[in-house]
Design an enzyme around this catalytic site. Structure first.
Site: not given
Ligand code: CS2
Ligand code: MG
Length: 403
Positions: A147, A159, A211, A213, A237, A263, A284, A340, A403
Site C-alpha cells: 500500500r 494521512y 487508501d 481515507h 480504498e 473498515e 474491509r 492488511e 478523516w
Molecule cells: C487505515 C487505518 O489501515 C487502514 O487502512 O485506514 O490505519 C485507520 O486509520 C485506523 O485503523 C483508524 O483507527
Molecule cells: Mg484504511
C-alpha cells in the site's frame, strides 16, 4: 460449558487494547478483541455494564443464540460500540468452542481453503522517492503487495505519513484530536505520479494498493479511479465516505479501478446495496468491528455471490487477538482476497503471545486449539491505559473535513 466469569483487560503496550476474557466452569477460557481506536472505554463500559452480567451462567457453546441475544435482544442495534462489544464476545466464544473441540479455529469453520494468507504492507514516505525506498525494502522482506502513500506537496501533514522520520503514523498520540489540513486539489494533482513511479521502478508484477481515507466526493473519486487505470491498482480504498451507498454507483460507472470499502462499517446492512449492485470489489470490516466471526461470515457469504472478496482491516489498532482470529477466517473463507498487515510493536506481541506466523509476505495459520492468541495478564498490567485520540481533518480554509 457454563460461563462462570467474564472480565475486561485494558492495556497499552505501545497503544491501547481492550480484551474480553470469558471463562467457563471447566476452566476453559476464550479471549476476544474489543478495541475501538480512540473510543476504547466506551466499549469497556458497554461490556461491563450491559453484556458481562448477562453472560454469566449461559452455555458458552450457544454462540449463535448469544449473538442474537446481544444483537436482536438489545433493541438498540448496530453501531461501532455495540458491534465491537458483540465482536469480542463472539471471538471469545469461538475460541472456547475450538479449544473444547481440540481444533484450531479454521478447522471448525470448514477447514483450509488455502495454504497461506497473502498480506499487504504499508509503504509510506514524505515524498515519492522515500516511498519507493520503502517499497523496495518491503519487497525484499517478501511482500507481493504494497500500500503506497506519500506526503502531498504543499500540505504539512498527510494521512498515512508519519510526522517525523522513523516514526509510525499511528498510534494517535495526543489526548485530544490533533488537527490536520487537507487539500483535495493538491492531492489529486500529485498522487497519479506516485503510481507511475512505482510501476516504472518495480514493474507490473506486484500488487499496488492505496487508501484515500474517505476524503473525496464521488465525482472526484471517479476522476481519480479513471486517472490511475493504467497503473492497475489492486484496490482504491475508502475513496468516499459511504453513508450514502449510491455514491459508489457513480464512481463505478466511471472507472474499472477496483474499490475496497468498509473498515468503519459494522453491519451487513452497511454493505447490502454495495454488494447486491456489485459496486465494490472488497469488504474491509475486521472481525472485532463487525460483530465477530458469526456476522462476518454472513457478510462474506453474501459478497461471494457477487464476486466480491475479503480484504480485512489489519492496522495496529486491531489487536493480535483479532488478527489471529482473522488469519483463521482468511485461511478458511472461499472468497479471500488479501489481509492488511501492519506489524505490531514487539511489546504488543509479548503481551499477546500467538501462534500465527509471518513468512515471505504471507501469514501462516497455527495449529493450537482455538484461535491461537493468548494474553499475558501480568505483563498487560504493566502498561496502563492512556487516553489517545485520532486526528481530525480540516480544509485549508478551516472547514471540518472527513478523516
Ligand atoms: C487505515 C487505518 O489501515 C487502514 O487502512 O485506514 O490505519 C485507520 O486509520 C485506523 O485503523 C483508524 O483507527
Ligand atoms: Mg484504511
Amino acid at each position: 460449558m457454563k460461563i462462570s466469569d467474564a472480565y475486561l483487560i485494558v492495556t497499552s503496550p505501545g497503544r491501547n487494547f481492550v480484551t474480553l476474557k470469558i471463562v467457563t466452569k471447566s476452566g476453559t477460557y476464550g479471549i476476544g478483541d474489543a478495541t475501538l481506536n480512540g473510543r476504547e472505554m466506551a466499549v469497556v463500559a458497554y461490556l461491563e455494564e450491559h453484556v458481562v452480567p448477562a453472560l454469566i451462567g449461559r452455555d458458552a457453546g450457544r454462540i449463535e443464540d448469544i449473538w442474537q441475544y446481544l444483537y436482536r435482544g438489545a433493541y438498540w442495534r448496530r453501531g461501532p460500540v455495540t458491534m465491537a462489544a458483540i465482536g469480542a464476545v463472539d471471538m471469545a466464544l469461538w475460541d472456547i468452542k475450538a479449544k473444547a473441540a481440540g481444533m484450531p479455529l479454521y478447522q471448525l469453520l470448514g477447514g483450509k481453503s488455502r495454504e497461506r494468507v497473502m498480506t499487504y504492507a504499508h509503504c509510506t514516505g514524505k515524498d515519492i522517492d522515500a516511498c519507493l525506498a520503502e517499497v523496495d525494502a518491503h519487497l525484499k522482506l517478501g511482500y507481493r503487495a504494497v500500500r503506497v502513500q506519500t506526503g502531498v506537496p504543499g500540505i504539512a501533514t498527510t494521512y498515512g505519513v508519519a510526522k517525523r522520520e522513523g516514526e509510525r503514523y499511528e498510534p494517535a498520540d495526543s489526548e485530544l484530536p490533533a488537527e490536520h489540513v487537507w487539500s483535495t486539489e493538491k492531492y489529486l494533482n500529485h498522487v497519479p505520479a506516485l503510481f507511475a513511479a512505482v510501476r516504472e521502478r518495480f514493474g507490473h508484477d506486484i500488487h499496488v494498493l492505496h487508501d484515500v481515507h474517505h476524503r473525496l466526493t464521488p465525482i472526484e473519486a471517479a476522476r481519480l479511479g479513471k486517472m490511475v487505470e493504467p497503473y492497475h491498482l489492486f484496490w482504491l480504498e475508502d475513496c468516499v465516505p459511504a453513508e450514502n451507498q449510491q455514491s459508489l454507483k457513480l464512481i463505478r460507472e466511471h472507472t474499472t479501478t477496483p474499490l475496497a470499502i468498509g473498515e468503519v462499517f459494522n453491519s451487513i446492512h452497511d454493505y447490502r446495496e454495495l454488494i447486491e449492485n456489485q459496486w465494490i470489489d472488497y469488504i474491509r470490516t475486521p472481525l472485532t468491528h463487525g460483530g465477530g466471526i458469526t456476522h462476518l461470515r454472513r457478510i462474506a457469504d453474501l459478497a461471494a455471490l457477487y464476486h466480491i472478496r475479503t480484504g480485512f482491516h489489519g492496522p495496529t489498532d486491531v489487536s493480535p487477538v483479532c488478527l489471529g482470529a482473522a488469519v483463521h477466517f482468511d485461511t478458511w473463507v472461499p472468497n479471500f482476497g488479501i489481509q492488511e498487515h501492519m506489524p505490531h510493536e514487539a511489546i504488543t506481541d509479548q503481551v499477546f503471545p500467538h501462534d500465527y506466523r509471518f513468512e515471505d509476505g504471507h501469514f501462516l495459520v497455527g495449529e493450537t486449539p482455538g484461535h491461537g492468541v493468548d494474553i499475558d495478564e501480568e505483563l498487560a498490567r504493566q502498561y496502563p491505559y492512556k487516553r489517545a485520540s485520532l486526528p481530525v481533518n480540516r480544509l485549508e480554509d478551516g472547514t471540518l473535513w472527513h478523516w
